[in-house]
Design an enzyme around this catalytic site. Structure first.
Site, PDB file in Angstrom:
ATOM      1  CB  SER A 207      10.667  -1.368   3.834  1.00 53.13           C
ATOM      2  OG  SER A 207      11.062  -0.301   2.792  1.00 53.13           O
TER       3      SER A 207
ATOM      4  CG  HIS B 130       7.546   1.201   0.448  1.00 46.39           C
ATOM      5  ND1 HIS B 130       6.734   1.350   1.717  1.00 46.39           N
ATOM      6  CD2 HIS B 130       8.615   1.239   0.656  1.00 46.39           C
ATOM      7  CE1 HIS B 130       7.661   1.220   2.821  1.00 46.39           C
ATOM      8  NE2 HIS B 130       8.915   1.098   2.315  1.00 46.39           N
TER       9      HIS B 130
END
Length: 245
Positions: free
Chosen positions: A134, A170
């Site tokens: 991330s 994501h």
């Protein structure tokens, strides 16, 4: 250090730890892949939780998860002050530096305040493997999109730029990610780049993308390129499937 002496970066779209059968967390196959890139039987691993403000609970959970590995583990905290006297010497002595997710905007600001942008570049060129998920994946690139400023995603364009690409994370779990990255690349706010679904990592040697890896059979990676004024085109990259734990 990587045994081949090459600079490696592993950018994970999501999924560094997975639940185990004892109600704990263990490193995912992607994290194991990062360990393997060092070529060491007992790699020295330093992790950073800057993106969550060095949250002590997060750090504790990370140590508990890493305890299930053969790694020699340490962490670098910057809040409220550095916990390591000589940051440069410590990071250059590692085989792997791993960065957890959170706010990439805050992470970059704090790192630059402490000179980590320059130290991490030196470590990378010296052969220390850099990895993260991330925010810990976005940071090595030119930029991407982020929820650092709120639930409505916004562009971030001031990444460290070790890798001259945009990055999407994501990609299959947040419906805002794909269209915004394509928009930003299409309009020229960000350069073309790569994106990863949950459970997928992007592996770079130097600044060259070499492959995607995953432990999720249906997950993918993607190349996103400009395609005429204001538009972008996306190409799926099938990851190499890693053995599950």
């Amino acid at each position: 250090m990587s045994t081949d002496g090459q600079p490696h970066i592993l950018a994970i779209g999501g999924g560094d730890f997975v639940p185990d059968d004892r109600d704990g967390m263990i490193p995912s196959p992607l994290m194991r892949y990062a360990f393997d890139l060092t070529g060491q039987d007992r790699p020295r691993v330093c992790f950073l939780a800057t993106a969550t403000g060095d949250d002590q609970a997060r750090i504790g959970r990370a140590y508990a998860a890493f305890a299930r590995t053969d790694a020699e583990v340490s962490h670098l905290a910057l809040f409220p002050m550095p916990n390591i006297a000589d940051i440069r010497a410590h990071l250059l002595a590692q085989d792997l530096v791993y960065v957890f997710g959170g706010s990439v905007a805050n992470l970059l600001a704090v790192w630059r305040t402490h000179g980590l942008d320059e130290i991490l570049r030196e470590a990378w060129t010296a052969g220390v493997v850099l990895a993260g998920q991330s925010a810990g994946a976005l940071c090595w690139h030119v930029g991407g999109n982020t929820d650092s400023f709120g639930p409505q995603l916004q562009p971030t364009t001031d990444g460290l730029g070790f890798l001259p690409y945009s990055c999407g994370v994501h990609y299959d779990s947040d419906k805002q990610r794909r269209p915004l990255l394509q928009q930003l690349v299409g309009e020229g706010t960000l350069p073309g780049g790569y994106a990863a679904d949950e459970g997928v990592a992007l592996h770079y040697v130097g600044t060259e993308f070499v492959q995607a890896v995953s432990y999720v059979k249906t997950a993918g990676a993607y190349r996103v390129e400009p395609d005429g004024p204001g538009t972008a085109k996306e190409y799926r990259i099938d990851p190499r499937l890693l053995a599950s734990l």
